[in-house]
Design an enzyme around this catalytic site. Structure first.
Site, short mmCIF file in Angstrom:
data_model
loop_
_atom_site.label_atom_id
_atom_site.label_comp_id
_atom_site.label_asym_id
_atom_site.label_seq_id
_atom_site.Cartn_x
_atom_site.Cartn_y
_atom_site.Cartn_z
N LYS A 151 1.02 -1.15 -0.05
CA LYS A 151 0.13 -0.35 -0.12
C LYS A 151 0.82 1.27 0.20
CE LYS A 151 -4.75 -1.51 1.53
NZ LYS A 151 -5.05 -2.53 2.76
N LYS A 234 -7.57 -12.47 -5.42
CA LYS A 234 -8.97 -12.59 -4.47
C LYS A 234 -10.13 -11.60 -5.16
CE LYS A 234 -8.69 -9.70 -0.71
NZ LYS A 234 -9.54 -9.51 -0.46
N LYS A 237 -12.36 -5.60 -2.71
CA LYS A 237 -13.74 -4.19 -2.71
C LYS A 237 -12.34 -3.29 -3.54
CE LYS A 237 -15.15 -4.20 1.72
NZ LYS A 237 -15.01 -3.33 2.83
P1 ATP Z 1 -9.84 -4.07 -0.26
O1 ATP Z 1 -9.47 -4.93 -1.56
O2 ATP Z 1 -10.11 -2.50 0.62
O3 ATP Z 1 -9.07 -4.67 1.04
P2 ATP Z 1 -11.56 -6.45 0.60
O4 ATP Z 1 -12.45 -6.75 -0.74
O5 ATP Z 1 -10.17 -7.36 0.82
O6 ATP Z 1 -11.29 -4.92 0.33
P3 ATP Z 1 -12.14 -5.73 3.76
O7 ATP Z 1 -12.87 -5.25 4.13
O8 ATP Z 1 -10.66 -5.74 3.70
O9 ATP Z 1 -12.27 -6.69 2.27
O10 ATP Z 1 -12.30 -7.98 4.05
C1 ATP Z 1 -13.48 -7.75 5.65
C2 ATP Z 1 -13.84 -8.81 5.47
O11 ATP Z 1 -14.21 -10.01 4.34
C3 ATP Z 1 -12.49 -10.46 5.94
O12 ATP Z 1 -12.48 -10.58 7.36
C4 ATP Z 1 -12.20 -10.24 4.46
O13 ATP Z 1 -10.68 -11.75 5.40
C5 ATP Z 1 -13.16 -10.81 4.40
N1 ATP Z 1 -12.48 -10.70 2.43
C6 ATP Z 1 -12.14 -10.02 2.07
N2 ATP Z 1 -12.11 -10.62 0.65
C7 ATP Z 1 -12.32 -11.80 0.88
C8 ATP Z 1 -12.31 -12.86 -0.71
N3 ATP Z 1 -11.75 -12.82 -1.41
N4 ATP Z 1 -12.99 -14.35 0.27
C9 ATP Z 1 -13.30 -14.40 1.25
N5 ATP Z 1 -13.75 -13.35 2.50
C10 ATP Z 1 -12.74 -12.24 1.83
MG MG Z 2 -8.87 -6.92 2.51
#
Ligand code: ATP
Ligand code: MG
Length: 381
Positions: A151, A234, A237
């Protein structure tokens, strides 16, 4: 013997602290093992209110909370608004997203009577403990973490909060004496920081007011939902490609379209081989999670189908799971007072629990007492 040995070390390193040692022993435990009689199992998890949630967040976090709750776990779920601030947030959108997340948690089946649901910033102890732990953490260790490096590399000015992020994460967990943290695989390294801080605390102060928390990873693949456009990554968001994820707010036809466009490979058969065929295996995982099947069952069901036909089956399963959730969440969003009441009551319960641990920590590090000790019986639940 151990007491004498520790006293000598303490005296050599920190002579001024020895005076307080007897006092601190009353507040601290030496047994830091997770899930003991002293530290009953308690699970903590946090979710950032940073924008629209996707199916990865749902299966990997929201629904997982419900499963843990339903198996009787003592579960604390917080909306991590302080963590969100490590990147710039529109203040109004941040508040909206927190309420949206609260609605989705309840819509997914989180029961605020059984689980403690609250907003992180409503419990000041998170930030207070973060400061105490930040004084034990080193810049070198934190700057070495892969997520920070990734980041920070994209920013001209790196906010200090980004560096401290794992310390706040440690505080989020330790402040409740949690034994387990429900995380995705991407957070495992940050948990090592928490474990290291517990060790450093023990060495520095000769006691341990919290257990060493352990990661609670699911075994159904729900923490590894992959991007629909690039299955080597993965689902996320923050991925700039909106078609890489299915949002919980997506209408049925958009869900079907995104699944239809999901990247697979040139083999038409449906198999589950995550290492060699990540795209189609990701569809199998989504199907399994939505329909409650094992990978073998899903592959058997798809035996006579091409990947293109199978995509329709996956889309139908996802729509069946997500459409009712979407409606329940929309219903709850129309009842902001109910959401606020739930969060307020959750924060009050969380504060009582956090006070009990924080007071032990504050006494251990030698902060002057400024409030009567928390009522332990009251703090127990
Ligand atoms: P960012 O890209 O901003 O990090 P993110 O999609 O990873 O967003 P987070 O807010 O970081 O989302 O994570 C929220 C929850 O969702 C955490 O418990 C994380 O482990 C879970 N999570 C995030 N992405 C995944 C995924 N692709 N599969 C399963 N669980 C996920
Ligand atoms: Mg995340």
């Amino acid at each position: 013997m151990e007491f004498i040995r520790r006293s000598i070390i303490n005296f050599k390193q920190y002579p001024h602290r020895l005076f307080y040692y007897g006092l601190r022993r009353n507040y601290c435990t030496k047994n830091g093992e997770a899930e003991s009689e002293e530290w009953p199992r308690r699970v903590v998890t946090g979710l950032q209110p940073t924008g629209a949630l996707h199916v990865g967040n749902y299966f990997g976090a929201l629904r997982r909370c419900v499963r843990l709750q339903d198996t009787g776990d003592d579960l604390m779920i917080f909306i991590a608004d302080l963590h969100s601030l490590t990147t710039h947030q529109n203040p109004q959108a941040l508040q909206e997203n927190s309420m949206e997340l609260a609605a989705l948690l309840l819509a997914s089946g989180v029961d605020p009577e059984r689980s403690v649901v609250f907003v992180q910033s409503a419990v000041a102890r998170h930030a207070e403990l973060c400061w105490l732990l930040a004084c034990l953490a080193t810049q070198a260790r934190l700057a070495h973490l892969p997520q920070y490096k990734e980041k920070a590399a994209t920013l001209k000015e790196v906010p200090l909060g980004l560096l401290l992020y794992p310390v706040l994460q440690a505080a989020d967990v330790l402040v409740y004496g949690a034994t387990h943290v429900a995380v995705g695989g991407d957070q495992a390294q940050h948990l090592q920081v928490a474990a290291q801080l517990v060790r450093t605390f023990r060495h520095r102060y000769g006691c341990q007011p919290f257990p060493t928390p352990r990661a609670l990873l699911p075994d159904d693949g729900s923490d590894r939902i992959r991007s629909l456009r690039d299955p080597s990554k993965k689902m996320s968001k923050s991925d700039p490609d909106g078609k890489s994820r299915i949002l919980l707010s997506d209408p049925d036809d958009v869900i079907a379209l995104k699944i239809r466009k999901a990247v697979t490979d040139f083999t038409p058969q449906v198999t589950y081989e995550p290492d060699t065929r990540p795209g189609v295996s990701n569809l199998v995982t989504l199907h399994c999670l939505a329909a409650g099947l094992t990978a073998e069952e899903a592959v058997e069901e798809a035996a006579a189908l091409t990947t293109a036909q199978y995509k329709q089956v996956v889309a139908r399963a996802l729509v069946a799971e997500l459409a009712p959730l979407r409606e329940r969440a929309a219903d709850l969003r129309r009842r902001p007072r109910l959401l606020r009441d739930v969060l307020r009551a959750g924060a009050a319960r969380a504060r009582r629990r956090a006070d009990a641990v924080y007071e032990r920590v504050a006494a251990a590090v030698g902060l002057a007492p400024h409030a009567p000790p928390a009522d332990r019986a009251r703090a127990a639940r």
